[in-house]
Design an enzyme around this catalytic site. Sequence first.
Site, PDB file in Angstrom:
ATOM      1  CG  HIS A   1      47.192  -1.859  48.719  1.00 37.08           C
ATOM      2  ND1 HIS A   1      48.558  -1.775  48.863  1.00 37.08           N
ATOM      3  CD2 HIS A   1      46.660  -1.550  49.920  1.00 37.08           C
ATOM      4  CE1 HIS A   1      48.845  -1.418  50.111  1.00 37.08           C
ATOM      5  NE2 HIS A   1      47.712  -1.284  50.776  1.00 37.08           N
TER       6      HIS A   1
ATOM      7  CD  GLU B   1      44.614  -0.629  56.327  1.00 41.08           C
ATOM      8  OE1 GLU B   1      43.562  -1.134  56.778  1.00 41.08           O
ATOM      9  OE2 GLU B   1      45.639  -1.299  56.085  1.00 41.08           O
TER      10      GLU B   1
END
Length: 190
Positions: free
Chosen positions: A12, A87
């Site tokens: 990202h 994550e």
Amino acid sequence: MTSVPPLYILRHGETTWNAMGRLQGHFHSDLTDLGRAQAETQRAILGARDTDGFDLVSSPQGRALQTARIVMRDMPGHLRTDPALSEIGLGEWAGRDRATLLAQTGAADGFALYELAPGGEGLDALQARCSAFIATLRRPAILVTHGITSRMLRLLLTGRPLADLRHVDGGQGVVFHVVDGRQYRLTLGA
């Protein structure tokens, strides 16, 4: 590892917490202006590649989805999410300042924090999660994920040992192409 289809793996774009040095883990913070520009750069990189027929898969976490929606807005196909691309969990340390934790713990670097985080996922569990995800891949795909998860995926896909994780290249605004066990870092104009 069995044969894996070609993959494009993206982290990202920069978030407000990235800019502040805060650990995110499963927490969310929005993309910054730079983060949105990095996603546009990734979009341009992929726009120069033949991605016809690629699956579009993102972590369900907000910052990855924001990036995926920018990167994939003109691509045919349906964007789906998969929690396996989330994550690494940081337990009690999610949202905390990285520099402060490094000073308090005496950890050698940020990678050591992932193993020390109380209630965190740990690298072995992340490795197992990523291995299980890779085993499900049947078609070429574009994956939007996070810094440590991206590194772990690419570590596994290139056959490197877990001890090499801190040496796996990272970065926002770039695209990693992994094909036949080799990784290529793609940038604009390359």
